[in-house]
Design a protein around this motif. Structure first.
Motif, PDB file in Angstrom:
ATOM      1  N   MET A 190       0.941  -1.175   0.086  1.00  0.00           N
ATOM      2  CA  MET A 190       0.070   0.028   0.050  1.00  0.00           C
ATOM      3  C   MET A 190       0.867   1.356   0.067  1.00  0.00           C
ATOM      4  O   MET A 190       0.562   2.261  -0.671  1.00  0.00           O
ATOM      5  N   MET A 191       2.013   1.161   0.874  1.00  0.00           N
ATOM      6  CA  MET A 191       2.765   2.211   0.685  1.00  0.00           C
ATOM      7  C   MET A 191       3.504   2.600  -0.420  1.00  0.00           C
ATOM      8  O   MET A 191       3.470   3.818  -1.044  1.00  0.00           O
ATOM      9  N   VAL A 192       3.935   1.354  -1.292  1.00  0.00           N
ATOM     10  CA  VAL A 192       4.385   1.517  -2.536  1.00  0.00           C
ATOM     11  C   VAL A 192       3.365   1.993  -3.543  1.00  0.00           C
ATOM     12  O   VAL A 192       3.823   2.983  -4.506  1.00  0.00           O
ATOM     13  N   SER A 193       1.970   1.464  -3.629  1.00  0.00           N
ATOM     14  CA  SER A 193       1.119   1.848  -4.589  1.00  0.00           C
ATOM     15  C   SER A 193       0.753   3.447  -4.476  1.00  0.00           C
ATOM     16  O   SER A 193       0.610   3.853  -5.102  1.00  0.00           O
ATOM     17  N   GLY A 194       0.920   3.796  -3.007  1.00  0.00           N
ATOM     18  CA  GLY A 194       0.698   5.215  -2.639  1.00  0.00           C
ATOM     19  C   GLY A 194       1.582   6.016  -3.193  1.00  0.00           C
ATOM     20  O   GLY A 194       1.159   7.125  -3.873  1.00  0.00           O
ATOM     21  N   VAL A 195       2.638   5.806  -3.344  1.00  0.00           N
ATOM     22  CA  VAL A 195       3.856   6.763  -3.789  1.00  0.00           C
ATOM     23  C   VAL A 195       3.711   6.749  -5.376  1.00  0.00           C
ATOM     24  O   VAL A 195       3.811   7.643  -5.832  1.00  0.00           O
ATOM     25  N   TRP A 196       3.489   5.669  -5.856  1.00  0.00           N
ATOM     26  CA  TRP A 196       3.345   5.531  -7.211  1.00  0.00           C
ATOM     27  C   TRP A 196       2.133   6.237  -7.799  1.00  0.00           C
ATOM     28  O   TRP A 196       2.303   6.912  -8.771  1.00  0.00           O
ATOM     29  N   ALA A 197       0.918   6.230  -6.965  1.00  0.00           N
ATOM     30  CA  ALA A 197      -0.233   6.834  -7.501  1.00  0.00           C
ATOM     31  C   ALA A 197       0.066   8.434  -7.268  1.00  0.00           C
ATOM     32  O   ALA A 197      -0.197   9.190  -8.220  1.00  0.00           O
ATOM     33  N   ILE A 198       0.901   8.733  -6.269  1.00  0.00           N
ATOM     34  CA  ILE A 198       1.307  10.259  -6.119  1.00  0.00           C
ATOM     35  C   ILE A 198       2.087  10.740  -7.330  1.00  0.00           C
ATOM     36  O   ILE A 198       1.823  11.771  -7.816  1.00  0.00           O
ATOM     37  N   LEU A 199       2.988   9.951  -7.862  1.00  0.00           N
ATOM     38  CA  LEU A 199       3.755  10.373  -8.831  1.00  0.00           C
ATOM     39  C   LEU A 199       3.114  10.385 -10.136  1.00  0.00           C
ATOM     40  O   LEU A 199       3.089  11.062 -11.008  1.00  0.00           O
ATOM     41  N   GLU A 200       2.111   9.472 -10.261  1.00  0.00           N
ATOM     42  CA  GLU A 200       1.382   9.457 -11.459  1.00  0.00           C
ATOM     43  C   GLU A 200       0.386  10.564 -11.442  1.00  0.00           C
ATOM     44  O   GLU A 200       0.239  11.301 -12.477  1.00  0.00           O
ATOM     45  N   GLY A 201      -0.056  10.949 -10.068  1.00  0.00           N
ATOM     46  CA  GLY A 201      -0.997  12.158 -10.264  1.00  0.00           C
ATOM     47  C   GLY A 201      -0.019  13.541 -10.520  1.00  0.00           C
ATOM     48  O   GLY A 201      -0.646  14.326 -11.366  1.00  0.00           O
ATOM     49  N   ILE A 202       1.009  13.545 -10.019  1.00  0.00           N
ATOM     50  CA  ILE A 202       1.799  14.909 -10.175  1.00  0.00           C
ATOM     51  C   ILE A 202       2.020  14.914 -11.700  1.00  0.00           C
ATOM     52  O   ILE A 202       2.147  15.880 -12.221  1.00  0.00           O
ATOM     53  N   SER A 203       2.583  13.760 -12.322  1.00  0.00           N
ATOM     54  CA  SER A 203       3.008  13.782 -13.700  1.00  0.00           C
ATOM     55  C   SER A 203       1.818  14.170 -14.504  1.00  0.00           C
ATOM     56  O   SER A 203       1.728  14.994 -15.536  1.00  0.00           O
TER      57      SER A 203
END
Length: 160
Positions: free
Chosen positions: A28-41
């Motif tokens: 969940m932590m990794v998924s959250g960070v990935w989603a944050i990066l997707e969102g920012i991009s």
């Protein structure tokens, strides 16, 4: 007088469930960070993601970016909470957020099909791990008197 005793089975923790819950928190932590990066991009530059084919969910990429960013932050927070003794609210919130994340990744398929399918599979594992270990959670025994016995004591106060 005969004294009745009831055998109490020891509570066995499944290695898959316990390890799975910890692993679910990490995922969940990794998924959250990935989603944050997707969102920012997606928010910063709309042309980073390209839609493949025609799909019914044709939202503005900036909107998708905000959805991923907010969901990513929430998933990261709950994943972190799961690693700190997995409180019940974190399990409930984790299952709810990851179920919603499955729907978001399904709608995100035209932008990153392989990654969306991979995240859906990981999300299914996370939900399984959080639900599978539910009975192993210490809160499960709180209604039994705090120490896991059913509140029945012999005349000397010993659990039976």
């Amino acid at each position: 007088m005969s004294q009745q005793t009831q055998s109490v089975k020891p509570h066995h923790h499944s290695g898959w469930a316990t390890g799975g819950t910890v692993f679910a928190g990490v995922l969940m932590m990794v998924s959250g960070v990935w989603a944050i990066l997707e969102g920012i991009s997606a928010i910063a530059k709309d042309d980073v993601w390209v839609r493949l084919g025609h799909y019914i969910f044709k939202w503005n990429l900036t909107a998708w970016g905000w959805i991923h960013l907010v969901l990513g932050v929430l998933v990261l927070i709950v994943g972190t909470a799961l690693l700190s003794s997995a409180p019940r609210w974190a399990r409930v919130a984790g299952v709810a957020l990851i179920a919603f994340n499955i729907l978001v990744n399904f709608a995100w398929l035209p932008y990153t099909p392989f990654w969306a399918f991979l995240m859906i599979a990981i999300d299914i594992f996370i939900i399984w791990a959080l639900c599978r270990g539910w009975g192993d959670h210490p809160d499960h025994h709180d209604h039994l008197g705090g120490d896991g016995h059913h509140g029945r004591d012999d005349k000397l106060g010993h659990p039976v």
